[in-house]
Write an enzyme that holds these catalytic residues in place. Structure first.
Site, PDB file in Angstrom:
ATOM      1  N   ARG A  21       0.852  -1.188   0.000  1.00  0.00           N
ATOM      2  CA  ARG A  21       0.000   0.000   0.000  1.00  0.00           C
ATOM      3  C   ARG A  21       0.889   1.240   0.000  1.00  0.00           C
ATOM      4  NH1 ARG A  21      -1.796  -0.622   6.235  1.00  0.00           N
ATOM      5  NH2 ARG A  21      -0.051   0.503   7.179  1.00  0.00           N
ATOM      6  N   ASP A  42       6.299  -7.360   1.931  1.00  0.00           N
ATOM      7  CA  ASP A  42       5.552  -6.642   2.968  1.00  0.00           C
ATOM      8  C   ASP A  42       5.233  -7.612   4.096  1.00  0.00           C
ATOM      9  OD1 ASP A  42       3.419  -4.982   4.352  1.00  0.00           O
ATOM     10  OD2 ASP A  42       3.736  -3.732   2.577  1.00  0.00           O
ATOM     11  N   ASP A  77       8.482 -10.648   7.901  1.00  0.00           N
ATOM     12  CA  ASP A  77       8.774  -9.679   8.953  1.00  0.00           C
ATOM     13  C   ASP A  77      10.200  -9.196   8.732  1.00  0.00           C
ATOM     14  OD1 ASP A  77       9.338  -8.224  11.212  1.00  0.00           O
ATOM     15  OD2 ASP A  77       8.966  -9.856  12.637  1.00  0.00           O
ATOM     16  N   TYR A 175      11.181   8.848  15.761  1.00  0.00           N
ATOM     17  CA  TYR A 175      11.057   8.619  14.316  1.00  0.00           C
ATOM     18  C   TYR A 175      12.163   9.349  13.565  1.00  0.00           C
ATOM     19  CZ  TYR A 175       9.071   8.891   9.601  1.00  0.00           C
ATOM     20  OH  TYR A 175       8.889   8.827   8.236  1.00  0.00           O
ATOM     21  N   LYS A 179      15.332   7.844  11.265  1.00  0.00           N
ATOM     22  CA  LYS A 179      15.511   8.176   9.860  1.00  0.00           C
ATOM     23  C   LYS A 179      16.865   8.852   9.601  1.00  0.00           C
ATOM     24  CE  LYS A 179      11.675   6.616   8.050  1.00  0.00           C
ATOM     25  NZ  LYS A 179      11.711   5.531   7.039  1.00  0.00           N
ATOM     26  N   THR A 210      -0.978   9.368   1.946  1.00  0.00           N
ATOM     27  CA  THR A 210      -1.269   7.946   1.765  1.00  0.00           C
ATOM     28  C   THR A 210      -2.621   7.640   2.398  1.00  0.00           C
ATOM     29  OG1 THR A 210      -0.219   7.350   3.859  1.00  0.00           O
ATOM     30  CG2 THR A 210       1.188   7.421   1.900  1.00  0.00           C
TER      31      THR A 210
END
Length: 273
Positions: A21, A42, A77, A175, A179, A210
């Site tokens: 997705r 995925d 995973d 986060y 990154k 998204t």
């Protein structure tokens, strides 16, 4: 595999993680349109159903096959290194080569309201680093071993706007830190693997609409009108905006670009990174 069209990816095999997705799916479809056979990896191959994302066929691999390209979906995973190694081995066996790796799996998966640096729990840091950094490390290491045997390739990983600037009020600290780690890892990878003909770059998406972001933005305080007003182009990104940058970095048009981070943010970040 060089052609007169530097964007032509015919004959190449691309692997895109997090492609069931969102941005990952957009990247997979765009690479397929450019001629590549595209493998989807995925943790949930039916992830589009979670946020009501509409597909053009029963699955993303089926969308790609409808374009006349080879495709397959592998469910794994990616925080489990053994699972990654087994998956990449299977892809290399089934498709014969891997020329492009796009690392899109990941995200801000812990509560934003406790993500400021002074309060974020260590378990949230560990979880976000596992999903955002470890997946990139494991996939890149496994795919690089394959690329070395087939003449090189291109690895593109997603960082994020939080990797090149701070988010409002210090939110998303775990986060952003994960990154930034991806960005450094990719630059180091470029330095190491350049002699093997392997390029390594990053894209840094701004807020991207998204299906997941559209469904959860209100609860997370993301995607506000104030944020739109702060973007010079006055809109959020669509997944295909990011995919176009990935296509460029994967193609021969970027044949002399490695170790770089391309910010795809509509001008939201105007400082060097």
């Amino acid at each position: 595999m060089t052609t007169d069209n530097p964007y032509d990816l015919t004959g190449r095999v691309a692997v895109v993680t997090g492609a069931a997705r969102g941005i990952g799916r957009a990247c997979a479809l765009r690479l397929a349109r450019a001629g590549a056979d595209v493998v989807i990896v995925d943790r949930d191959l039916e992830a589009a159903k979670e946020f009501g994302e509409s597909l053009g066929a029963e699955s993303v691999p089926a969308e790609i096959e409808a374009m006349g390209r080879r495709s397959a979906g592998y469910q794994a995973d990616l925080t489990d290194q053994a699972a990654v190694d087994a998956t990449v081995d299977a892809i290399a066996r089934d498709f014969g080569r891997i020329d492009i790796l796009v690392n899109m799996a990941g995200g801000m998966i812990t509560p934003a309201d406790r993500s400021k640096p002074s309060v974020v729990p260590i378990e949230d840091i560990d979880r976000v680093f596992a999903v955002n950094l470890n997946t990139v490390v494991f996939m890149s290491q496994a795919v690089a071993r394959v690329m070395k045997t087939t003449g090189g390739g291109s690895i593109v990983s997603a960082t994020g706007q939080s990797a090149i600037t701070t988010y409002k009020q210090g939110l998303l600290a775990n986060y952003g830190a994960s990154k930034i780690a991806v960005l450094y890892f990719m630059r180091a990878l470029a330095a190491e693997l350049g002699p093997d003909g392997i390029r390594a770059n990053c894209v840094s998406p701004g807020v991207t609409l998204t299906s997941r972001i559209a469904s959860t933005a209100g609860d997370r305080g993301v995607g506000t009108q104030d944020e739109i007003d702060a973007i010079p182009l006055r809109r959020f990104a669509q997944p295909d905006d990011i995919a176009k940058a990935v296509e460029f970095l994967a193609s021969d048009m970027a044949g002399y670009i490695s170790g770089q981070c391309l910010s795809v943010c509509g001008g939201a970040v105007l400082t060097p990174n």
